[in-house]
Design a protein around this motif. Structure first.
Motif, PDB file in Angstrom:
ATOM      1  N   LEU A   1       7.308  43.104  15.702  1.00  0.00           N
ATOM      2  CA  LEU A   1       7.691  42.428  14.464  1.00  0.00           C
ATOM      3  C   LEU A   1       7.607  40.909  14.625  1.00  0.00           C
ATOM      4  O   LEU A   1       7.096  40.210  13.750  1.00  0.00           O
TER       5      LEU A   1
ATOM      6  N   GLU B   1      14.700  34.566   7.797  1.00  0.00           N
ATOM      7  CA  GLU B   1      13.684  35.597   7.555  1.00  0.00           C
ATOM      8  C   GLU B   1      13.420  36.418   8.812  1.00  0.00           C
ATOM      9  O   GLU B   1      13.147  37.612   8.740  1.00  0.00           O
ATOM     10  N   MET B   2      13.500  35.775   9.976  1.00  0.00           N
ATOM     11  CA  MET B   2      13.327  36.511  11.228  1.00  0.00           C
ATOM     12  C   MET B   2      14.410  37.577  11.360  1.00  0.00           C
ATOM     13  O   MET B   2      14.156  38.700  11.800  1.00  0.00           O
TER      14      MET B   2
ATOM     15  N   MET C   1      15.973  39.058   8.871  1.00  0.00           N
ATOM     16  CA  MET C   1      15.640  40.111   7.907  1.00  0.00           C
ATOM     17  C   MET C   1      14.579  41.036   8.520  1.00  0.00           C
ATOM     18  O   MET C   1      14.643  42.252   8.388  1.00  0.00           O
ATOM     19  N   LEU C   2      13.621  40.404   9.215  1.00  0.00           N
ATOM     20  CA  LEU C   2      12.501  41.144   9.784  1.00  0.00           C
ATOM     21  C   LEU C   2      12.922  42.005  10.971  1.00  0.00           C
ATOM     22  O   LEU C   2      12.728  43.228  10.972  1.00  0.00           O
TER      23      LEU C   2
ATOM     24  N   SER D   1      15.808  42.891  12.181  1.00  0.00           N
ATOM     25  CA  SER D   1      16.924  43.835  12.050  1.00  0.00           C
ATOM     26  C   SER D   1      16.446  45.204  11.574  1.00  0.00           C
ATOM     27  O   SER D   1      17.204  46.171  11.609  1.00  0.00           O
ATOM     28  N   THR D   2      15.195  45.303  11.125  1.00  0.00           N
ATOM     29  CA  THR D   2      14.689  46.614  10.676  1.00  0.00           C
ATOM     30  C   THR D   2      14.498  47.561  11.862  1.00  0.00           C
ATOM     31  O   THR D   2      14.576  48.776  11.701  1.00  0.00           O
TER      32      THR D   2
END
Lengths: 422, 422
Positions: B49, B64-65, B67-68, B70-71
């Motif tokens: 990611l 944003e990192m 948000m990215l 944590s998926t």
């Protein structure tokens, strides 16, 4: 103008394509618009995640599937927000929860019940482009839900409705809505405008451009929706309310759906309450029945046929087998090689003989019609699936869909404009 | 017993390994325990990611990192919940937000401020195994935050503290905490017990078994933590409060850290306030300074050296260059090929001569010591990085760490037990 722009999986399938989307959003901003962006998962991602789950369980829990597959869109919103910032556009990503998309509790196929959109309004007021994860919301328990295949369309239209946006642009990998599938009919024509009602029928009947529910939303809240390609600047198709300027064809499109199966109950005792028992049982099992025909009764017995989605066919048959025994039904037959071919058009309302023309032209090609279903603006026929392409081509030809129809009121408008300029 | 079990990235790296984890959790349940599971992202996923983000921007926004990345954990919790259900154990996945992990606002390196854990308690009361995403929480704005590399350890220990769990098992790809890195010293010995204080020093000094912050949490809330392998049933290492039963070595472990760089300011005017200016400036730039030495002043001038994480070294130098000019500093030098080698042990408190033994044994190998730093239970030396392995082996040897130490009180305890059984 406030525009909601939605980009599908192929449009954001690689980081280069995400950069391309960022350029498009930046352009809309540069033209003076406020923009809200809605994105799907990168193409292939949702299937990859479903594949992982199926390596573990053949029938994974649906709440967990929503937890799993909702991550796809979260990846895209973060990447697109980063790409927008990189190209100098202030942007911020938001999950379905964060923009207040509340749904019912039906995991993997939830319906939006409410949208608060507070953080969206805040973000727009700050001049920051919100990038929203499509396809997802949360239920009352604050668990993640997803809206079913194509659900990002619904997110986009629902947000456009909630924000009273001027336009909802659905960017996809095709140029717009066509009179039929161009893979089957090469001279299929792109429609410049189509009414909500027609689009709704076409979506329900198998045209895969928009999710049915998104069209329902658009119609209910009168959101103008434009379907267009993210790979070029062609004009696309405007889905809007029926008006005098609309192209006045009798038939606007031909659709087909091969994802249907037919179940026939042979020798059903023709007593009151039998049909209600049969279809009540199926409804309780969440099997959605589409078309139903019942033969004329002979000697107190009749045959009942109905169609269901192919994936539910075996379950429907099993569900009914016990009931059939109790009722003394002779046999249950399952036919999977069928297709539903349909013609759609608001013009049907004022034109007679459309159905007759459809039936005779199919007959002329030797195509037998097994079932028929009609509404005010569509006629559907179930046929043997091997004739699907032939039927679609025949109907597209017979109703002259490749010809651009005369646009009377457009001409009238042009004249008026010319007059006014004198 | 209520046990929190945490599984790291390699332990959940494939769907087969996830099934293996499910078996382990099922076993703990079958033994009558209540279990809360915390998982990391599948190994490689976080880096994948981050790689996508870097294809778009060299310096992506940190919100944003979060948000990215944590998926990654969300994928694992869903897959593990599915695997548990598949093996007959009721389970439900929860994100950091859903179990009420509230953090400060420092994206990509947030600190946990509060845990409500309500849904966890609910789930446990229902007999449903909660599977919690490690590494993540939300801030006051309800934006996703992450806890930094190794943050899942902290999630696990913090949840164990919040739930007053009896034990927190950290499953990883090693058998426990070793006297030093077994890759360097093949006869490094696994410790059966270690005190929080020693573990904290070892984690801070470069032993990568546990995130430092997780040990702080464990120590603060007195959570017994066991580090063990997810690939076998070996006993692991118990991290707990110092007690009489603890192995009474002088030195418990040798650690090293090659991720350091040394910055030296040559010819600094020796005036009051100079040091505060230098390190104040670095603090404002969020550069964490570790060791500092200042030479004896000569002719009103001195040299100041300090170490910083390698990744911050260039930034530290640039930050200081302007200030150095103003102050009349002669030169700033950057040395990147250094390493910090440390010995740790609570026994140092009561033993003298440990430091002298360390220095002389390094000297005997011709290893020059550039900087020294000590605390009550550790001594660190900065040396040329090419001597790292030699220094570690030498110290491990000199302090006889491969020998199992006498466990006086354990023996005493055994005797008592025998007596009692008579």
């Amino acid at each position: 103008m406030l525009i909601v722009q939605k980009f599908g999986g192929t449009s954001v399938g690689t980081t280069d394509r995400i950069k391309n989307v960022a350029r498009r959003v930046a352009q809309a901003r540069a033209e003076g618009n406020d923009v809200v962006v809605v994105v799907s998962a990168m193409s292939g991602e949702t299937d990859r995640l479903i594949g992982l789950a199926h390596q573990i369980s053949p029938l994974p829990d649906q709440r967990e599937m929503d937890m799993l597959i909702s991550t796809g869109e979260r990846v895209t919103i973060a990447l697109l927000a980063i790409a927008l910032q990189e190209s100098g556009v202030a942007a911020r990503s938001f999950t379905g929860r964060q923009v207040g998309i509340l749904t019912d509790a039906v995991h993997t196929n939830a319906r939006i019940e409410q949208i608060t959109a507070e953080r969206l309004k805040e973000s727009l007021a700050e001049g920051v482009v919100p990038v929203v994860a499509g396809f997802q919301g949360i239920n009352q328990r604050s668990d993640v839900t997803t809206l079913g295949r194509g659900g990002s369309d619904t997110t986009a239209v629902a947000l456009a409705a909630a924000l009273k946006a001027d336009l909802c642009d659905i960017y996809t990998d095709v140029d717009g809505v066509y009179t039929t599938d161009p893979n089957i009919v090469p001279n299929a024509r792109k429609l410049s405008k189509i009414s909500y009602e027609e689009m709704l029928e076409m979506a329900s009947l198998g045209a895969k451009v928009l999710q049915t529910r998104s069209v329902e939303f658009a119609m209910k809240y009168q959101v103008p929706v434009r379907v267009r390609s993210s790979f070029n600047d062609h004009e696309g198709t405007l889905v809007t309310k029926e008006d005098l300027e609309m192209e006045q064809e009798v038939v606007s499109g031909v659709t087909y759906d091969k994802n249907q199966a037919k179940v026939t109950l042979l020798g059903v005792p023709d007593r009151p309450g039998i049909a209600s028992k049969i279809f009540g049982t199926l409804a309780r099992e969440n099997v959605v029945v589409d078309m139903i025909i019942q033969n004329v009764s002979q000697g107190g017995m009749t045959d009942i046929s109905f169609t269901v989605p192919k994936g539910d066919a075996r379950r429907a048959k099993e569900t009914l087998s016990k009931l059939a025994e109790e009722m003394g039904v002779q046999d249950i037959q399952l036919t999977e090689n069928i297709a539903k071919v349909s013609i759609v058009g608001v013009g049907m309302r004022s034109h007679s003989g459309v159905a007759a023309k459809m039936f005779s032209s199919l007959a002329a090609e030797g195509i037998n019609i097994m079932m028929i279903s009609t509404s005010e603006i569509k006629i559907s026929c179930v046929i043997d699936s091997k004739y699907t392409e032939l039927a679609v081509r025949t109907l597209h030809d017979v109703f002259e869909l490749s010809k651009t129809p005369p646009q009377k009121s457009e001409k009238g408008k042009a004249k008026t404009a010319r007059r006014a300029s004198k």
